[in-house]
Design a protein around this motif. Structure first.
Motif, PDB file in Angstrom:
ATOM      1  N   SER A   1     -22.049  19.042  34.235  1.00  2.43           N
ATOM      2  CA  SER A   1     -22.128  19.089  32.783  1.00  2.43           C
ATOM      3  C   SER A   1     -23.279  19.951  32.266  1.00  2.43           C
ATOM      4  CB  SER A   1     -22.260  17.669  32.233  1.00  2.43           C
ATOM      5  OG  SER A   1     -23.452  17.081  32.721  1.00  2.43           O
ATOM      6  N   SER A   2     -24.003  20.609  33.138  1.00  2.00           N
ATOM      7  CA  SER A   2     -25.133  21.407  32.664  1.00  2.00           C
ATOM      8  C   SER A   2     -24.652  22.648  31.912  1.00  2.00           C
ATOM      9  CB  SER A   2     -26.031  21.818  33.832  1.00  2.00           C
ATOM     10  OG  SER A   2     -25.486  22.911  34.519  1.00  2.00           O
ATOM     11  N   THR A   3     -25.450  23.070  30.987  1.00  3.39           N
ATOM     12  CA  THR A   3     -25.137  24.255  30.187  1.00  3.39           C
ATOM     13  C   THR A   3     -24.999  25.484  31.067  1.00  3.39           C
ATOM     14  OG1 THR A   3     -26.343  23.296  28.333  1.00  3.39           O
ATOM     15  CG2 THR A   3     -25.931  25.670  28.259  1.00  3.39           C
ATOM     16  N   LEU A   4     -25.837  25.605  32.075  1.00  4.66           N
ATOM     17  CA  LEU A   4     -25.781  26.757  32.973  1.00  4.66           C
ATOM     18  C   LEU A   4     -24.425  26.863  33.662  1.00  4.66           C
ATOM     19  CD1 LEU A   4     -27.112  29.186  34.296  1.00  4.66           C
ATOM     20  CD2 LEU A   4     -28.061  27.629  36.027  1.00  4.66           C
ATOM     21  N   VAL A   5     -23.874  25.748  34.106  1.00 10.43           N
ATOM     22  CA  VAL A   5     -22.568  25.764  34.778  1.00 10.43           C
ATOM     23  C   VAL A   5     -21.495  26.273  33.816  1.00 10.43           C
ATOM     24  CG1 VAL A   5     -20.773  24.315  35.811  1.00 10.43           C
ATOM     25  CG2 VAL A   5     -23.156  23.999  36.480  1.00 10.43           C
ATOM     26  N   TRP A   6     -21.545  25.838  32.567  1.00 10.99           N
ATOM     27  CA  TRP A   6     -20.547  26.279  31.591  1.00 10.99           C
ATOM     28  C   TRP A   6     -20.704  27.755  31.250  1.00 10.99           C
ATOM     29  CZ3 TRP A   6     -16.290  23.700  30.900  1.00 10.99           C
ATOM     30  CH2 TRP A   6     -16.274  22.344  31.225  1.00 10.99           C
TER      31      TRP A   6
ATOM     32  N   GLU B   1     -21.905  29.995  33.376  1.00  7.26           N
ATOM     33  CA  GLU B   1     -21.392  30.660  34.577  1.00  7.26           C
ATOM     34  C   GLU B   1     -19.869  30.652  34.592  1.00  7.26           C
ATOM     35  OE1 GLU B   1     -23.365  28.314  37.542  1.00  7.26           O
ATOM     36  OE2 GLU B   1     -25.112  29.643  37.623  1.00  7.26           O
TER      37      GLU B   1
ATOM     38  N   ASP C   1     -19.864  22.349  41.787  1.00  5.80           N
ATOM     39  CA  ASP C   1     -20.155  23.294  40.710  1.00  5.80           C
ATOM     40  C   ASP C   1     -19.715  24.707  41.057  1.00  5.80           C
ATOM     41  OD1 ASP C   1     -21.164  21.278  39.159  1.00  5.80           O
ATOM     42  OD2 ASP C   1     -23.269  21.864  39.384  1.00  5.80           O
TER      43      ASP C   1
END
Length: 122
Positions: free
Chosen positions: A2-7, A9, A62
């Motif tokens: 759920s991290s912003t970085l994953v979204w 990416e 992820d």
């Protein structure tokens, strides 16, 4: 996941996958003259192989999400495959439409299995 970085990416991977699909589909379609939509077929079969490798490689959740869902998800195209198959039917190229369905499904499954095997050995 759920991290912003994953979204972020995921979005970047999807953009890359969509551009790659456009380039590969165009290159194959220009190189091979056929009423069969070989560009879309090539893209979707490559995506089946890639998803198999991703799944078989036991990547982190992820990474698999970003690469599999983002990049490969945007690279492959179910809607174009169905549209082109329907268009072949409208043009009374029923054998070509059936060939497009058969090749996509059967070869897609085979290449998915091959990708799992390859990924499992990485």
């Amino acid at each position: 996941m759920s991290s912003t970085l994953v979204w972020v990416e995921l979005a970047l991977g999807a953009g890359f996958g969509a551009v790659l699909r456009f380039l590969l589909d165009g290159a194959v379609s220009r190189a091979v003259t056929s009423s069969l939509p070989v560009g879309t077929l090539t893209v979707n079969l490559a995506g089946s192989l890639a998803l198999g490798v991703i799944d078989g490689a036991a990547l982190s959740h992820d990474v698999a999400f970003v690469v599999g869902t983002g990049m490969v998800g945007a690279f492959t195209t179910f809607s174009t495959w169905m549209f082109e198959t329907q268009r072949l039917g409208e043009e009374r190229q029923v054998a070509r439409a059936a060939q497009n369905l058969y090749l996509s499904v059967v070869l897609g499954v085979v290449l998915g299995w091959l990708g799992l095997w390859i990924g499992g050995r990485l």
